[in-house]
Design a protein around this motif. Sequence first.
Motif, short mmCIF file in Angstrom:
data_model
loop_
_atom_site.label_atom_id
_atom_site.label_comp_id
_atom_site.label_asym_id
_atom_site.label_seq_id
_atom_site.Cartn_x
_atom_site.Cartn_y
_atom_site.Cartn_z
N THR A 1 -11.92 9.00 7.88
CA THR A 1 -11.02 8.47 6.87
C THR A 1 -9.58 8.82 6.81
OG1 THR A 1 -13.17 8.68 5.35
CG2 THR A 1 -10.93 8.30 4.16
N LEU A 2 -9.14 10.14 7.39
CA LEU A 2 -8.01 10.25 7.57
C LEU A 2 -7.39 9.51 8.60
CD1 LEU A 2 -5.41 12.17 7.28
CD2 LEU A 2 -6.62 13.85 9.08
N VAL A 3 -8.13 9.17 9.84
CA VAL A 3 -7.73 8.48 10.83
C VAL A 3 -7.31 6.99 10.46
CG1 VAL A 3 -8.25 7.46 13.06
CG2 VAL A 3 -8.68 9.81 12.60
N THR A 4 -8.09 6.48 9.56
CA THR A 4 -7.86 4.96 8.85
C THR A 4 -6.79 5.07 8.04
OG1 THR A 4 -10.25 4.65 9.03
CG2 THR A 4 -8.81 3.39 7.41
N ALA A 5 -6.26 6.02 7.42
CA ALA A 5 -5.31 6.10 6.54
C ALA A 5 -3.80 6.49 7.50
CB ALA A 5 -5.15 7.35 5.62
N VAL B 1 0.52 7.18 13.41
CA VAL B 1 0.24 7.67 14.53
C VAL B 1 1.09 8.05 15.59
CG1 VAL B 1 -1.31 6.75 16.63
CG2 VAL B 1 -2.17 6.01 14.32
N ASP B 2 2.03 7.25 15.90
CA ASP B 2 3.12 7.50 16.86
C ASP B 2 4.12 8.79 16.42
OD1 ASP B 2 2.47 5.41 18.56
OD2 ASP B 2 3.94 3.96 17.79
N VAL C 1 -4.34 3.69 -3.19
CA VAL C 1 -3.40 4.31 -2.15
C VAL C 1 -3.42 3.94 -0.67
CG1 VAL C 1 -3.39 6.72 -0.70
CG2 VAL C 1 -3.68 6.67 -3.25
N LEU C 2 -4.50 3.49 -0.29
CA LEU C 2 -4.80 2.88 0.96
C LEU C 2 -4.13 1.45 0.99
CD1 LEU C 2 -8.22 3.69 2.01
CD2 LEU C 2 -6.49 4.56 3.00
N ALA C 3 -3.63 0.83 0.02
CA ALA C 3 -3.04 -0.52 -0.04
C ALA C 3 -1.59 -0.50 -0.39
CB ALA C 3 -3.63 -1.16 -1.23
N ASP C 4 -1.16 1.09 -0.72
CA ASP C 4 0.46 1.25 -0.98
C ASP C 4 0.75 2.05 0.22
OD1 ASP C 4 2.83 2.14 -1.77
OD2 ASP C 4 2.33 2.23 -3.86
N LYS C 5 1.56 1.39 1.29
CA LYS C 5 1.96 2.14 2.51
C LYS C 5 2.96 3.38 2.11
CE LYS C 5 3.75 1.57 6.86
NZ LYS C 5 4.04 0.36 8.06
N THR C 6 3.82 2.85 1.06
CA THR C 6 4.75 4.05 0.67
C THR C 6 4.18 5.25 0.25
OG1 THR C 6 6.40 2.48 0.30
CG2 THR C 6 6.89 4.69 -0.63
N MET C 7 3.26 4.99 -0.90
CA MET C 7 2.28 6.24 -1.31
C MET C 7 1.70 6.74 -0.26
SD MET C 7 -0.45 5.93 -4.64
CE MET C 7 0.84 5.13 -5.73
#
Length: 138
Positions: A18-22, A29-30, A59-65
């Motif tokens: 789940t962390l990797v997905t987030a 990642v980079d 949270v997963l839908a809000d890149k800034t958050m």
Amino acid sequence: MTQDTVATAASNNPLLSTLVTAVKKAGLVDTLNNTQNLTVFAPTNDAFAKLPKATLDKVLADKTMLTKILTNHVLATRLGPDKIVGTHQTLAKTSDTVSGTVPTLTVKGGATAKIICGNVQTANANVYIIDTVLVPAS
């Protein structure tokens, strides 16, 4: 895990999927793979499962958050067990405070988490696996 950089190493650990997905959704990642000398507090899948589904989906839908929450788990210095206790600035410009003694450590960064596995070495980071997502105070 010692030969891989931190995001790559996490992707090879089924407890951290789940962390990797987030991290992928946040585009981190980079950053995590190319930055040297990090300390990462890595929430397990069970830690993410503690969040209400609606909250996690939001949270997963809000890149800034999502980026703020994830960078609240990363320190810009590599700390072993002998240096981890104390207050440290995160990449999110918040503070995480680690207290206790090895092997019973907790980290507070908005929420409080138990470190369930510590000082996991990767090529560029020390990883401390935690049981709660460190959602910073708003």
